[in-house]
Scaffold this active site. Structure first.
Site, short mmCIF file in Angstrom:
data_model
loop_
_atom_site.label_atom_id
_atom_site.label_comp_id
_atom_site.label_asym_id
_atom_site.label_seq_id
_atom_site.Cartn_x
_atom_site.Cartn_y
_atom_site.Cartn_z
N HIS A 1 2.56 -9.69 -5.13
CA HIS A 1 2.30 -8.47 -4.37
C HIS A 1 1.67 -7.46 -5.32
O HIS A 1 2.36 -6.68 -5.96
CB HIS A 1 3.61 -7.92 -3.78
N HIS B 1 -1.76 -4.76 -5.78
CA HIS B 1 -2.93 -4.08 -5.21
C HIS B 1 -4.03 -3.98 -6.27
O HIS B 1 -4.41 -2.90 -6.70
CB HIS B 1 -2.53 -2.69 -4.72
N LYS C 1 -1.32 -9.75 5.70
CA LYS C 1 -0.43 -8.62 5.42
C LYS C 1 -0.20 -7.83 6.71
O LYS C 1 -1.11 -7.63 7.50
CB LYS C 1 -1.09 -7.72 4.36
N HIS D 1 5.24 -5.83 4.68
CA HIS D 1 5.68 -4.61 4.01
C HIS D 1 6.80 -4.00 4.84
O HIS D 1 6.65 -3.76 6.04
CB HIS D 1 4.52 -3.61 3.90
N HIS E 1 9.74 -5.51 -0.49
CA HIS E 1 10.44 -4.23 -0.68
C HIS E 1 11.82 -4.26 -0.02
O HIS E 1 12.31 -3.23 0.47
CB HIS E 1 9.65 -3.04 -0.11
N ASP F 1 4.37 -4.80 -7.03
CA ASP F 1 3.65 -3.76 -6.29
C ASP F 1 2.66 -3.07 -7.23
O ASP F 1 2.35 -1.88 -7.09
CB ASP F 1 4.61 -2.73 -5.69
#
Length: 385
Positions: free
Chosen positions: A68, A70, A162, A201, A230, A281
């Protein structure tokens, strides 16, 4: 790339009840042999350009897979100035990460899937292994080819989609929309030879994982196609995630300040930890909101959090090293269907991390290429100084 010999390290992988000192021989980016001892002189007679990495007194583990991340940037909850920058190659190597799954975040408007795909290909050209999720927080999901199924079937790097749930920034999809999405992903996975994952998410709203549970009710779709992330965000969400794993599902813990408590909760419940993963993350924005959901602070995730949390778990006696390392290696590879990844076995990709006794990163090898040597990054991205 040159033949590579990693010599004298202690390896837990494949996981066994007894640790063992072994040498690894890498040829063409894959592990050719794992033996208690290999004669360097004999190997040099066959491979004159053999490179040797000393792992004496160290532990050798698979390269970490950050599922995960970005890596093309994210954020923007506070306006354009809060958009996080794209990741640089060295930020992964310093964290022992040899593979990463990229995805969009809150912003699926000014951030595009096409840019994400291009960044994934760029990082792979620089030495990392990469995959991506199509879609974003929004439902209906954006797609590069017109549909989620087409993205998964026609684009090699797309391994799933996602979406976001129980978050004040999400689309709050209906149960029927969630069912359609997971069914499309499962079918697309069958057609493309991929497992097919719905990365969810999770926000902090009281609905929690309720929509996922309801979507699965009456379906013959295995719960493992959903990977909520999360899950340590709230106590109630964590309890639901534990229950999901106990029922055959999967869960992903973000490597933040709540990670150790989340790992402990799964252990305490007797959950199958092979279905639990840890991710960073990385490069994602970490906004802080007050009770009225007004932005009051912002930070940015980093792949470094993976090693930090694993070390903390080991130091605290929460779990042995092989258990926590599996949460960023074999558990990830198995859960996402990443072939040739996550283990140190013959025929697997030569993705290795050599850890010192105090669990500092000494060497990093990605697909047989030495990316970090003796604590110094040896390969940098095109635009890194």
């Amino acid at each position: 790339m040159s033949p590579l010999l990693i010599k004298g390290g202690t390896s837990f992988f494949p996981v066994s009840t007894k640790t063992k000192t072994v040498d690894f021989l890498s040829l063409g980016g894959r592990i050719e042999s794992v033996e208690p001892s290999m004669d360097e002189l004999t190997l040099r007679s066959v491979f004159p350009d053999l490179k040797v990495l000393d792992a004496g007194g160290c532990k050798v583990v698979p390269g970490f897979i950050d599922q995960h991340n970005h890596f093309n940037g994210a954020g923007g909850e506070g306006g354009p100035e809060f958009r996080t920058p794209p990741a640089e190659l060295s930020s992964f190597l310093e964290a022992g990460v040899t593979g990463a799954v990229g995805l969009l975040g809150t912003d699926g408007v000014s951030r595009s899937l096409e840019e994400l795909l291009a960044k994934a290909r760029g990082l792979e050209a620089e030495g990392l292994s990469t995959w991506i999720y199509t879609g974003s927080y929004r439902i209906p999901s954006p797609a590069m080819t017109g549909s989620i199924m087409r993205d998964m079937v026609l684009i090699d790097k797309v391994i799933g989609v996602k979406m976001a749930l129980s978050d004040h920034r999400c689309s709050h999809p209906s149960v029927q929309e969630i069912r359609r999405l997971v069914s499309d992903v499962r079918t697309a996975g069958m057609l493309s030879g991929k497992f097919g994952v719905v990365c969810v998410h999770m926000g902090s709203e009281s609905s929690g994982l309720g929509p996922v549970r309801e979507a699965l009710r009456g379906l013959e779709v295995p719960p493992g196609h959903f990977v909520p992330t999360h899950v340590g965000r709230t106590d109630d969400l964590l309890k639901e995630a534990v229950d999901l794993v106990l029922c055959g599902g999967r869960a992903d813990i973000t490597a933040d300040d709540r990670a150790l408590g989340a790992i402990e909760a799964f252990l305490r419940a007797g959950a199958d930890l092979s279905s639990v993963t840890l991710s960073s993350d990385g490069n994602g924005s970490l906004p802080k909101f007050d009770d009225r959901k007004r932005l009051i602070g912002m930070a940015m995730g980093s792949p470094r959090s993976l090693m930090e949390r694993m070390k903390s778990a080991v130091d605290a006696g929460l779990a042995p090293l092989e258990t926590v390392v599996a949460m960023v290696t074999s558990n990830v590879a198995d859960g996402l269907g990443l072939r040739g990844k996550g283990r140190l076995e013959r025929g697997y990709d030569s993705d290795l991390v050599v850890l010192t006794p105090d669990l500092s990163i000494r060497h990093v090898v990605s697909r047989g290429r030495v990316m970090m040597e003796d604590g110094e990054v040896a390969v940098k991205g095109v635009f890194e100084s």
